[in-house]
Structures are given as C-alpha cells and as structure tokens.
Design a protein around this motif. Structure first.
Motif, PDB file in Angstrom:
ATOM      1  N   GLU A 151     -38.635 -32.232  12.459  1.00 15.82           N
ATOM      2  CA  GLU A 151     -37.451 -32.307  11.597  1.00 15.82           C
ATOM      3  C   GLU A 151     -36.249 -32.882  12.332  1.00 15.82           C
ATOM      4  N   SER A 196     -39.917 -21.725   4.787  1.00 17.63           N
ATOM      5  CA  SER A 196     -39.344 -21.643   6.130  1.00 17.63           C
ATOM      6  C   SER A 196     -40.134 -22.576   7.045  1.00 17.63           C
ATOM      7  N   GLN A 197     -39.574 -22.843   8.204  1.00 23.54           N
ATOM      8  CA  GLN A 197     -40.319 -23.649   9.178  1.00 23.54           C
ATOM      9  C   GLN A 197     -41.619 -22.955   9.547  1.00 23.54           C
ATOM     10  N   ARG A 199     -44.216 -23.376  14.776  1.00 24.77           N
ATOM     11  CA  ARG A 199     -42.902 -23.547  14.177  1.00 24.77           C
ATOM     12  C   ARG A 199     -42.077 -24.527  15.001  1.00 24.77           C
ATOM     13  N   GLN A 200     -42.255 -24.486  16.326  1.00 24.73           N
ATOM     14  CA  GLN A 200     -41.523 -25.389  17.208  1.00 24.73           C
ATOM     15  C   GLN A 200     -41.886 -26.841  16.922  1.00 24.73           C
ATOM     16  N   ALA A 239     -45.313 -24.469   9.040  1.00 26.83           N
ATOM     17  CA  ALA A 239     -46.138 -24.597  10.245  1.00 26.83           C
ATOM     18  C   ALA A 239     -47.486 -23.911  10.053  1.00 26.83           C
ATOM     19  N   ARG A 259     -39.118 -29.515   2.682  1.00 22.02           N
ATOM     20  CA  ARG A 259     -39.479 -28.119   2.967  1.00 22.02           C
ATOM     21  C   ARG A 259     -38.499 -27.173   2.278  1.00 22.02           C
ATOM     22  N   GLU A 260     -37.216 -27.447   2.425  1.00 21.35           N
ATOM     23  CA  GLU A 260     -36.211 -26.579   1.827  1.00 21.35           C
ATOM     24  C   GLU A 260     -36.268 -26.621   0.301  1.00 21.35           C
ATOM     25  N   ARG A 287     -37.417 -31.806   6.473  1.00 18.25           N
ATOM     26  CA  ARG A 287     -36.551 -30.641   6.229  1.00 18.25           C
ATOM     27  C   ARG A 287     -36.145 -30.559   4.758  1.00 18.25           C
ATOM     28  N   VAL A 334     -42.785 -28.080  13.961  1.00 15.42           N
ATOM     29  CA  VAL A 334     -42.070 -28.445  12.732  1.00 15.42           C
ATOM     30  C   VAL A 334     -40.601 -28.697  13.038  1.00 15.42           C
ATOM     31  N   ASN A 335     -39.999 -27.827  13.825  1.00 17.46           N
ATOM     32  CA  ASN A 335     -38.598 -27.989  14.193  1.00 17.46           C
ATOM     33  C   ASN A 335     -38.376 -29.313  14.912  1.00 17.46           C
TER      34      ASN A 335
END
Length: 63
Positions: A34, A15-16, A27-28, A20, A9-10, A6, A30-31
């Motif tokens: 993280e 963005s996620q 995206r899920q 992704a 990435r930030e 995270r 990556v989430n």
C-alpha cells in the motif's frame, strides 16, 4: 509504481490484517504494498486483482 490497494481495501471495510489473511501474506506485506515500498510478485498481484474482481492494470499504475 503506485496502487489502489488501500482504497479498495477500505471500500470493502477490510483491515490490513484481514486482507493479508485472505491473500496468505503478512499484514506487513500488505502495508508495504500500500505504501509503495514493495512491488508484489506477479502471482500475488494477480491474487490481489482477483480478490477485488478486477485486473492488475486497474490496481497497479506505472508512474
């Protein structure tokens, strides 16, 4: 296992969803990585490290 995905990435302004897409995962995924709910496969961990121009050991930390 905790990780710095995270933060990295930030720091790049991604963005996620953007990360992704670049990694070829959802995206899920990556989430979940993280949040520490999912440990990536070795090939995905290498891809994440390569994306951030670093090593797996610099991103993923065994508690």
């Amino acid at each position: 296992m905790r990780n710095d995905v995270r933060e990295r990435r930030e720091a790049r302004g991604l963005s996620q969803a953007a990360l992704a897409q670049q990694l070829g995962v959802s995206r899920q995924t990556v989430n979940s990585i993280e949040k520490g709910r999912y440990d990536p496969s070795l090939p995905l961990a290498f891809a994440i490290a390569a994306h951030f121009d670093t090593t797996i050991e610099e991103i993923f930390h065994v508690d």
